[in-house]
Design a protein around this motif. Structure first.
Motif, PDB file in Angstrom:
ATOM      1  N   THR A  44       0.827  -1.196   0.000  1.00  0.00           N
ATOM      2  CA  THR A  44       0.000   0.000   0.000  1.00  0.00           C
ATOM      3  C   THR A  44       0.872   1.260   0.000  1.00  0.00           C
ATOM      4  O   THR A  44       2.055   1.204   0.373  1.00  0.00           O
ATOM      5  N   PRO A  45       0.300   2.401  -0.371  1.00  0.00           N
ATOM      6  CA  PRO A  45       1.068   3.652  -0.306  1.00  0.00           C
ATOM      7  C   PRO A  45       1.595   3.955   1.097  1.00  0.00           C
ATOM      8  O   PRO A  45       2.726   4.439   1.240  1.00  0.00           O
ATOM      9  N   ASN A  46       0.798   3.671   2.139  1.00  0.00           N
ATOM     10  CA  ASN A  46       1.258   3.933   3.495  1.00  0.00           C
ATOM     11  C   ASN A  46       2.459   3.071   3.857  1.00  0.00           C
ATOM     12  O   ASN A  46       3.367   3.512   4.581  1.00  0.00           O
ATOM     13  N   GLN A  47       2.501   1.830   3.375  1.00  0.00           N
ATOM     14  CA  GLN A  47       3.648   0.969   3.638  1.00  0.00           C
ATOM     15  C   GLN A  47       4.898   1.490   2.935  1.00  0.00           C
ATOM     16  O   GLN A  47       6.006   1.427   3.480  1.00  0.00           O
ATOM     17  N   PHE A  50       6.159   4.377   4.946  1.00  0.00           N
ATOM     18  CA  PHE A  50       6.894   3.888   6.118  1.00  0.00           C
ATOM     19  C   PHE A  50       8.296   3.443   5.707  1.00  0.00           C
ATOM     20  O   PHE A  50       9.276   3.720   6.401  1.00  0.00           O
ATOM     21  N   GLY A  51       8.395   2.751   4.565  1.00  0.00           N
ATOM     22  CA  GLY A  51       9.706   2.331   4.079  1.00  0.00           C
ATOM     23  C   GLY A  51      10.617   3.509   3.796  1.00  0.00           C
ATOM     24  O   GLY A  51      11.825   3.473   4.087  1.00  0.00           O
ATOM     25  N   ALA A  52      10.036   4.584   3.235  1.00  0.00           N
ATOM     26  CA  ALA A  52      10.820   5.795   2.996  1.00  0.00           C
ATOM     27  C   ALA A  52      11.322   6.382   4.311  1.00  0.00           C
ATOM     28  O   ALA A  52      12.454   6.873   4.399  1.00  0.00           O
ATOM     29  N   GLY A  53      10.475   6.316   5.348  1.00  0.00           N
ATOM     30  CA  GLY A  53      10.882   6.807   6.656  1.00  0.00           C
ATOM     31  C   GLY A  53      12.023   5.998   7.248  1.00  0.00           C
ATOM     32  O   GLY A  53      12.948   6.549   7.865  1.00  0.00           O
ATOM     33  N   VAL A  54      11.983   4.681   7.054  1.00  0.00           N
ATOM     34  CA  VAL A  54      13.055   3.817   7.558  1.00  0.00           C
ATOM     35  C   VAL A  54      14.372   4.149   6.859  1.00  0.00           C
ATOM     36  O   VAL A  54      15.432   4.266   7.501  1.00  0.00           O
ATOM     37  N   LEU A  55      14.338   4.310   5.536  1.00  0.00           N
ATOM     38  CA  LEU A  55      15.550   4.668   4.800  1.00  0.00           C
ATOM     39  C   LEU A  55      16.060   6.046   5.222  1.00  0.00           C
ATOM     40  O   LEU A  55      17.269   6.272   5.307  1.00  0.00           O
ATOM     41  N   GLY A  56      15.114   6.977   5.477  1.00  0.00           N
ATOM     42  CA  GLY A  56      15.520   8.295   5.947  1.00  0.00           C
ATOM     43  C   GLY A  56      16.227   8.225   7.288  1.00  0.00           C
ATOM     44  O   GLY A  56      17.231   8.918   7.514  1.00  0.00           O
ATOM     45  N   ALA A  57      15.731   7.372   8.189  1.00  0.00           N
ATOM     46  CA  ALA A  57      16.382   7.196   9.490  1.00  0.00           C
ATOM     47  C   ALA A  57      17.780   6.603   9.308  1.00  0.00           C
ATOM     48  O   ALA A  57      18.738   7.008   9.982  1.00  0.00           O
ATOM     49  N   GLY A  58      17.903   5.647   8.378  1.00  0.00           N
ATOM     50  CA  GLY A  58      19.223   5.083   8.103  1.00  0.00           C
ATOM     51  C   GLY A  58      20.171   6.122   7.551  1.00  0.00           C
ATOM     52  O   GLY A  58      21.369   6.140   7.887  1.00  0.00           O
ATOM     53  N   SER A  59      19.652   7.013   6.707  1.00  0.00           N
ATOM     54  CA  SER A  59      20.472   8.094   6.164  1.00  0.00           C
ATOM     55  C   SER A  59      20.978   9.000   7.281  1.00  0.00           C
ATOM     56  O   SER A  59      22.160   9.391   7.294  1.00  0.00           O
ATOM     57  N   ALA A  60      20.120   9.345   8.223  1.00  0.00           N
ATOM     58  CA  ALA A  60      20.515  10.205   9.337  1.00  0.00           C
ATOM     59  C   ALA A  60      21.615   9.558  10.175  1.00  0.00           C
ATOM     60  O   ALA A  60      22.572  10.230  10.593  1.00  0.00           O
ATOM     61  N   VAL A  61      21.499   8.258  10.418  1.00  0.00           N
ATOM     62  CA  VAL A  61      22.536   7.546  11.185  1.00  0.00           C
ATOM     63  C   VAL A  61      23.873   7.606  10.455  1.00  0.00           C
ATOM     64  O   VAL A  61      24.927   7.871  11.064  1.00  0.00           O
ATOM     65  N   CYS A  62      23.846   7.388   9.154  1.00  0.00           N
ATOM     66  CA  CYS A  62      25.083   7.460   8.362  1.00  0.00           C
ATOM     67  C   CYS A  62      25.698   8.850   8.435  1.00  0.00           C
ATOM     68  O   CYS A  62      26.925   8.995   8.612  1.00  0.00           O
TER      69      CYS A  62
END
Length: 339
Positions: A44-47, A50-62
């Motif tokens: 779904t679009p919401n999923q 959420f995946g985009a948010g997870v990748l964004g969090a990974g980007s911030a950690v990097c």
């Protein structure tokens, strides 16, 4: 299982005009991913959001880790996160399974991703280098990002208010020449203090066509083509002052729109991508040469470019308000005596 083609995806999900970063660096990657996702999964679009948010969090950690390999990884993850952010809307339009709440979630995740990654990048570089300039850039980037959101919303509301007043004036209503508070909807409703219905019935007025509305829906048209195709209608253009001063703008606009690129060449999308993708990628040059890091210069240049384009928008709006007043007086002068 449905079977969407790339041509169908482009037709139904591509915007008629978009940021050049999206047109050239996102859509070519997003469209095949949308095709595979829509045809082979029930995601779904919401999923996807959420995946985009997870990748964004990974980007911030990097970004927070600070060294050049992590900066490159963070930049790539941020860009991929933005690709997914574009995919959720395309899937929603393609399958018709979007929601109002989903649109809100998408907006909030987008803002959290940018601010989180921007802060992680600048704080990480301050921790790695000890240079205070990275901390000084944080409030500047934050202010400009908020400015472009507030300015964009208020400019759109002010333009809508002017159109509502001009539309009311062509119907014979009494209209205050001053543009209302953009939050007011009285002009749109044709009532209140902004407009009053005429006491006597006048002949049916000619239909009103607003140049900016037509061009928004048909970006490939020119102003002359709009006027020639709307015979019998009153064409109102509150951007004549801008066009008269910058005659080259319409030619540039036409050239860009042939590639779906909007004339606003440095918008919020380019701002985010320059700060969180291009700037950290320049760490590679500093790692393998004697050149200093370009994160600060690229960020400063991005801030300057965004500010310039926002000032152009404000200037264009100011000229439009003058054209609005002129057009309103022209409408009032053309009314039959006693109207």
């Amino acid at each position: 299982m449905t079977s969407f083609t790339l041509a169908e995806i482009r037709e139904r999900t591509y915007k008629k005009r978009d940021a050049w970063w999206t047109v050239f660096l996102v859509d070519p990657l997003a469209a095949p991913l949308v095709k595979w996702t829509a045809n082979r999964t029930n995601i779904t679009p919401n999923q996807i959001t959420f995946g985009a948010g997870v990748l964004g969090a990974g980007s911030a950690v990097c970004f927070a880790l600070g060294s050049w390999p992590w900066l490159v990884a963070g930049a790539l993850l941020f860009h991929l996160s933005f690709v997914l952010d574009c995919m959720d809307g395309k899937i929603a339009r393609l399958k018709g399974n979007g929601s109002v709440f989903g649109a809100w979630v998408d907006f909030i995740f987008d803002r959290i991703r940018f601010f989180g990654c921007m802060l992680a990048l600048l704080i990480g570089q301050w921790a790695a280098t000890g240079e205070v300039v990275y901390l000084l850039l944080m409030p500047v980037v934050t202010f400009l990002d908020l400015l472009r959101y507030l300015n964009g919303a208020q400019v759109a509301k002010t333009r809508a208010s002017m159109r509502d007043k001009l539309r009311a004036a062509t119907l014979g209503q009494t209209v205050d020449a001053g543009v209302d508070d953009p939050e007011s909807t009285e002009a749109a409703n044709g009532g209140g203090a902004a407009a009053a219905a005429p006491e006597s019935a006048d002949p049916e007025p000619a239909p009103v066509v607003f140049m900016e509305e037509v061009l928004r829906e048909n970006p490939d048209l020119s102003a002359e083509e709009v006027r020639s195709s709307t015979q019998g209608a009153r064409v109102i253009d509150v951007h004549q002052g801008f066009s008269a001063r910058f005659g080259w703008y319409d030619r540039l606009r036409g050239a860009l729109l042939r590639s779906r690129v909007r004339p606003h060449l440095f918008s919020g999308i380019e701002f985010e991508m320059f700060v969180c993708v291009l700037a950290p990628l320049t760490a590679v040059t500093a790692a393998f040469s004697a050149l200093p890091s370009l994160i600060v210069p690229v960020t400063i240049a991005s801030c300057a470019a965004l500010l310039v384009f926002e000032l152009v928008i404000i200037y264009k709006l100011w000229l439009a308000t003058r054209d609005f007043g002129t057009e309103l007086r022209r409408i009032e002068a053309s009314r039959p005596t006693g109207a």
